[in-house]
Design a protein around this motif. Structure first.
Motif: not given
Length: 379
Positions: A67-71, A74-79, A115-124, A203-206
């Protein structure tokens, strides 16, 4: 690559104990994610892991991973898990230090949308935090710093709260940069509710990131837990405004524990929202910073040549020697002076004046019509 069964196991274990749970992470490291999930659910724990049984006692019988993964979907998220390529393992490694793991420790997994790769978003990335009751001064400084960081291709991490957090997020978005909001609730919850549109735009750009499963509500202890992630995911933490007691001060404390460079922006001495910053600076636990250039030198000392956004541009007089500067300062803004008049006015010998004038003329700072010397046009 994490298969579906493994991802469900991660989702189950990420919520079966209130984060952080260093004992559960140790179990996963020793026996693997699938076997760890089976052991927790079946209460058949390997020897030496009694702490895991205690931490998971209240929730082990309820598995809402599907259920958590489905929820989240639904908001365009992921684990995102430590087994995924985008996991920023290097940044989060500091949380496993012996002096922080008891109260902190690495997250088991993180929920996120964007949409951003997590590691890339926090690299700098730089964390900007501060008072919810931000002053106009604090908002102005935050806006200037945020846009300056974007101009240098750095992302900004903050907590999505009112005040300084919100100003930082908005100005990064307005500048076309990447910002990461770390929440103390599920990624499908808009907290605070007044930031629903802001969080949607992030969430749309970051990225909007949380340690808590979808549907989880915000709670005071979760804000304090969240703060360690803000500090760990950043190359430096900057406190713009902070009162005597504030969440920003807690994030600053985590930065010190993790060895993350810490900066604080000074404010008016009469401002209650700057008391915390002044104390950090006075106690020597935070560096005084005033702009994005100060912050980037703090984050990457010696690693980047960054000009100050204000007040640091080289002036024409910066490379003059003492005699040249005296001669230049003697020449009036309007009109002309002869060599003799310049010599008398600045107290230098004629030969010294002539030598200085030759340099100043060659640099285009002074000019002569044959009878006198004046400032060059445009000076």
């Amino acid at each position: 690559m994490v298969d579906e069964d493994e991802r469900r196991a991660w989702a189950y274990l990420a919520g079966v104990a209130e984060p952080p749970c260093a004992a559960l992470r140790t179990l996963i490291t020793e026996v693997g994610i699938t076997e760890a999930a089976r052991a927790v659910a079946g209460r058949s724990m390997p020897s030496g892991h009694a702490e895991v049984l205690r931490a998971t006692e209240a929730r082990h019988g309820v598995n809402t991973s599907a259920e958590d993964l489905d929820a989240a979907a639904r908001v365009g998220g992921r684990l995102v898990t430590p087994d995924d390529d985008e996991w920023p393992g290097w940044q989060l490694l500091a949380l496993s230090k012996a002096d922080t793991s008891a109260k902190g420790g690495e997250p088991l997994a993180l929920w996120m949308r964007g949409p951003v790769q997590f590691d890339q978003a926090v690299d700098r990335s730089i964390a900007i935090v501060g008072s919810r009751a931000a002053s106009g001064y604090g908002e102005h400084v935050t806006a200037t710093i945020s846009s300056g960081l974007v101009a240098e291709n750095w992302s900004v991490v903050s907590g999505g709260a009112y005040g300084i957090d919100g100003v930082a997020h908005r100005n990064v978005l307005a500048s076309g940069g990447v910002t990461v909001a770390v929440l103390a609730c599920g990624i499908d919850r808009d907290y605070p509710s007044g930031h629903a549109r802001l969080l949607s735009e992030i969430a749309r750009t970051g990225l909007v990131v949380s340690e808590y499963a979808p549907g989880t509500t915000a709670a005071k202890h979760r804000f304090l837990t969240r703060n360690r992630l803000v500090a760990a995911l950043s190359s430096a933490v900057v406190v713009v405004e902070a009162g005597q007691r504030s969440g920003a001060a807690n994030t600053a404390a985590w930065a010190r524990k993790l060895g993350t460079p810490l900066g604080a922006v000074p404010g008016p001495v009469t401002s209650a929202t700057s008391v915390g910053c002044h104390r950090m600076i006075a106690d020597g636990v935070a560096h005084l910073v005033t702009d994005s250039a100060d912050i980037l030198r703090l984050a990457r000392p010696g690693g980047e040549d960054v000009q100050r956004s204000t007040g640091s541009r080289e002036r024409p007089t910066d490379n003059l020697d003492a005699n040249q500067l005296r001669v230049y300062d003697t020449v009036p803004a309007t009109g002309t002076l002869t060599i003799g008049e310049i010599s008398f006015a600045c107290g230098l010998e004629l030969r010294q004046v002539r030598s200085a004038l030759a340099v100043l003329e060659a640099r285009g700072m002074l000019s002569t019509d044959g009878s006198g010397w004046s400032l060059a046009r445009g000076r």
